[in-house]
Design an enzyme around this catalytic site. Structure first.
Site, short mmCIF file in Angstrom:
data_model
loop_
_atom_site.label_atom_id
_atom_site.label_comp_id
_atom_site.label_asym_id
_atom_site.label_seq_id
_atom_site.Cartn_x
_atom_site.Cartn_y
_atom_site.Cartn_z
N GLY A 205 26.87 5.16 42.82
CA GLY A 205 28.12 4.87 42.13
C GLY A 205 29.23 5.87 42.30
O GLY A 205 30.12 5.96 41.46
N GLU A 238 24.80 6.93 33.89
CA GLU A 238 24.60 8.04 32.96
C GLU A 238 24.99 9.38 33.58
O GLU A 238 25.21 10.36 32.86
CB GLU A 238 23.13 8.09 32.49
CG GLU A 238 22.12 8.51 33.54
CD GLU A 238 21.72 7.37 34.50
OE1 GLU A 238 20.87 7.62 35.37
OE2 GLU A 238 22.25 6.26 34.33
N ASP A 290 30.67 0.90 50.69
CA ASP A 290 30.11 2.13 51.25
C ASP A 290 28.66 1.92 51.65
O ASP A 290 27.84 2.82 51.55
CB ASP A 290 30.23 3.26 50.22
CG ASP A 290 30.07 4.64 50.85
OD1 ASP A 290 30.54 4.83 51.98
OD2 ASP A 290 29.48 5.53 50.21
N LYS A 330 33.02 1.45 55.02
CA LYS A 330 32.42 2.44 55.91
C LYS A 330 31.83 1.75 57.13
O LYS A 330 31.13 0.74 57.01
CB LYS A 330 31.33 3.23 55.19
CG LYS A 330 30.65 4.28 56.06
CD LYS A 330 29.81 5.22 55.24
CE LYS A 330 28.59 4.55 54.66
NZ LYS A 330 27.73 5.49 53.93
#
Length: 594
Positions: A205, A238, A290, A330
């Site tokens: 992330g 998190e 990505d 990418k």
């Protein structure tokens, strides 16, 4: 009189050797840019009452830097054309019947088609030398030879965030795209001010973390939709920076089958339907992708292994991006007709594209990003149907290969080498049309040559560090500070050590007065540059971020400019912290010490 022989006095007086030194990395002056205006990311392209006229192009280290706004600065068009390898198609029309799929036994790659074979051969030979380097030696040498290695992940969870920050500083990907229908009906409608993005295949992330952090520390609203493969590299919200305010602002979706596999067409359709429904058919202003796969031992066929993944990311983008939106994906090498065909399709559907390598992307690898600016048409049906057909053909070939493999017994060897080779897609755009676009072919060939040469040079430098045990040739710490300062990312807070604080107090008490005053001035400038953020949003975003600012923030951010543009600070507070740039320039000399 012949002007090209000694009968011409001016020609005869011309010295055979110039007194001007040959330009090198060390004697070229650093470029500084003038203040400019305009917001190319929004509907108001010209400076004035309706646009942001307090912006300047990047890479400006002067008195304006410490007083500038927090936002990444949107460069003018001439900056993009001169300082980035930008491509604009001569025609946006897609010729009829040029989108065709040809599959079969893999074709031999003609390296002279999109590059030069000799350049690629040199690159391959340099890569082969890496296999004999022990892992511990490899890590130490890589840490020392890359000038940008210490930038690392900064305050974020991984390096992907900082890569996107580097791209954003040059191409302003986080400029909020307005909703034209809402803007015309009600100029002050807050729904038109939300930054919407889709994040594909980028677990854990890093891209989403940066986008949410950037917009929320501006005091603006942001919302994202993300899909990535479940497993070890799933999203780890998190670990996001607290100021990303990820709660309720990022919807993670795993498709119809719950795996997050973007190669599954049903998952793509379900994700696009979700975005379409929750944006009222508008789409998102930015799609980032990505995706990558492990190619350990198969580096020679990395480009071929990644082609379907890149195609599916591009397909998902076309189904979710709004008109005028931007896309970043990418890629790696562009030596085969399939990869080149995908880039060609992008160039025909966006105003401009740019194949670039971020500063923090390690120079030894083939990683690049294709950045596409301003989608010309929302959900182009011809392209979407073609890419869906290509993805379906990939799936058919995969199932055929699996069934053929299972039909053989474990002890049965293929009758010939050709029988062991699986069928694959060799073309998605008619090769005659692709090669007939001389403007595009020139761009791809130039970009490939430049990237391959730089990669080969980086590999040779790396091997020199391996063999000779060299120390870093650049002041990596100063480079890191300058990069984070230019990209408006605060440095990572250092752990609190009471003994260190006592040592600093003791050191300050015994400093000469002129040094104490100099240090106090730098602290003033640092506090002025990284002042507390003034929130401009309202509602739950404001209360949530104020709580984070007062309870969790261990490093303040640059201060938002006041209404009407930034105010110039007093003369005593202008400029960079003393000695920072000088330290970088003085230390950018080869250091051969062992």
């Amino acid at each position: 009189m012949d002007p090209y022989n000694d009968s011409d006095p001016a020609y005869a007086a011309t010295p055979l050797e110039s007194s001007t030194a040959i330009p090198t990395f060390y004697n070229c002056p650093k470029v500084r840019f003038q203040q400019t205006g305009g917001n190319r990311g929004g509907p108001n392209h010209a400076p004035g009452p309706g646009g942001h006229n307090n912006q300047r192009p990047p890479f400006q280290f002067d008195a304006h830097h410490s007083q500038g706004p927090l936002r990444p600065l949107i460069p003018p068009a001439e900056f993009l054309d001169q300082h980035l390898d930008v491509f604009q198609a001569s025609s946006y029309e897609i010729p009829p019947n040029c989108l065709e799929i040809k599959s079969g036994r893999p074709e031999a790659v003609d390296l002279d088609l999109f590059c030069i074979k000799g350049i690629v051969d040199n690159l391959v030979e340099s890569k082969k030398k890496l296999r004999a380097v022990p892992q511990d030696v490899f890590g130490r040498a890589r840490q020392r030879c890359n000038p940008y290695e210490l930038v690392g992940s900064s305050i974020f969870m991984n390096r992907a965030s900082v890569k996107l920050a580097s791209i954003d500083s040059q191409l302003a990907l986080t400029a909020t795209k307005e909703d034209p229908s809402i803007g015309n009906e009600s100029e002050g409608n807050e729904n038109s001010k939300i930054f919407r993005f889709a994040d594909l295949c980028s677990g854990p992330g890093g891209f989403s973390e940066y986008l949410l952090w950037r917009k929320h520390t501006w005091g603006e609203r942001a919302r994202g939709w993300a899909m990535t493969l479940k497993g070890d590299l799933d999203f780890q919200t998190e670990k996001f920076h607290r100021d990303a305010a990820v709660q309720d602002n990022l919807r993670i979706f795993y498709g119809r089958d719950g795996t997050g596999d973007i190669l599954n067409q049903e998952n793509i359709d379900a994700f696009a339907a979700l975005v379409d429904q929750q944006t009222n058919g508008l789409g998102v202003g930015l799609v980032s992708a990505d995706g990558g796969i492990s190619v350990d031992g198969d580096e020679a066929v990395q480009e071929t292994l990644l082609q379907r993944l890149i195609l599916c990311q591009i397909l998902t983008m076309f189904m979710t991006l709004q008109k005028g939106g931007d896309f970043v994906v990418k890629i790696f090498d562009i030596f085969t007709p399939v990869t080149a065909g995908l880039v060609w399709i992008l160039s025909r559907n966006f105003e401009k594209i740019c194949v670039m390598k971020p500063l923090t992307s390690r120079p030894m690898n083939s990683e690049r990003y294709v950045v596409c600016r301003h989608l010309l048409k929302r959900q182009p049906s011809q392209v979407i149907e073609h890419l869906k057909a290509a993805n379906s053909r990939y799936q058919q070939l995969k199932e055929k290969g699996q069934s053929t493999a299972s039909a053989r017994s474990d002890n049965e060897a293929p009758s010939s080498t050709l029988d062991s080779i699986k069928d694959d897609i060799n073309h998605i755009v008619d090769l005659a049309v692709l090669t007939g676009d001389s403007h595009f072919m020139e761009y791809i060939k130039r970009n490939n040559m430049k990237t391959a040469i730089r990669q080969t040079e980086a590999l040779d430098v790396f091997l020199k560090y391996v063999n000779e045990g060299l120390r870093p040739a650049f002041d990596q710490e100063a480079i890191k500070r300058l990069c984070l300062q230019e990209w408006r990312i605060p440095p990572r807070p250092q752990p609190y050590h009471p003994q260190q604080q006592q040592h600093q107090q003791h050191h300050q008490q015994h400093q000469p007065r002129h040094q104490q005053g100099h240090q106090y001035q730098n602290q003033q400038q640092h506090q002025q540059h990284y002042g507390h953020l003034q929130q401009r949003s309202s509602g739950p975003y404001q209360s949530q971020q104020q709580h984070q600012l007062h309870q969790h923030r261990s490093q303040p951010y640059p201060q938002q400019p006041p209404p009407g543009g930034p105010r110039r600070p007093p003369p005593s507070q202008r400029g960079q912290p003393s000695g920072l740039l000088d330290s970088l320039l003085n230390n950018m000399q080869p250091n051969a010490r062992r």
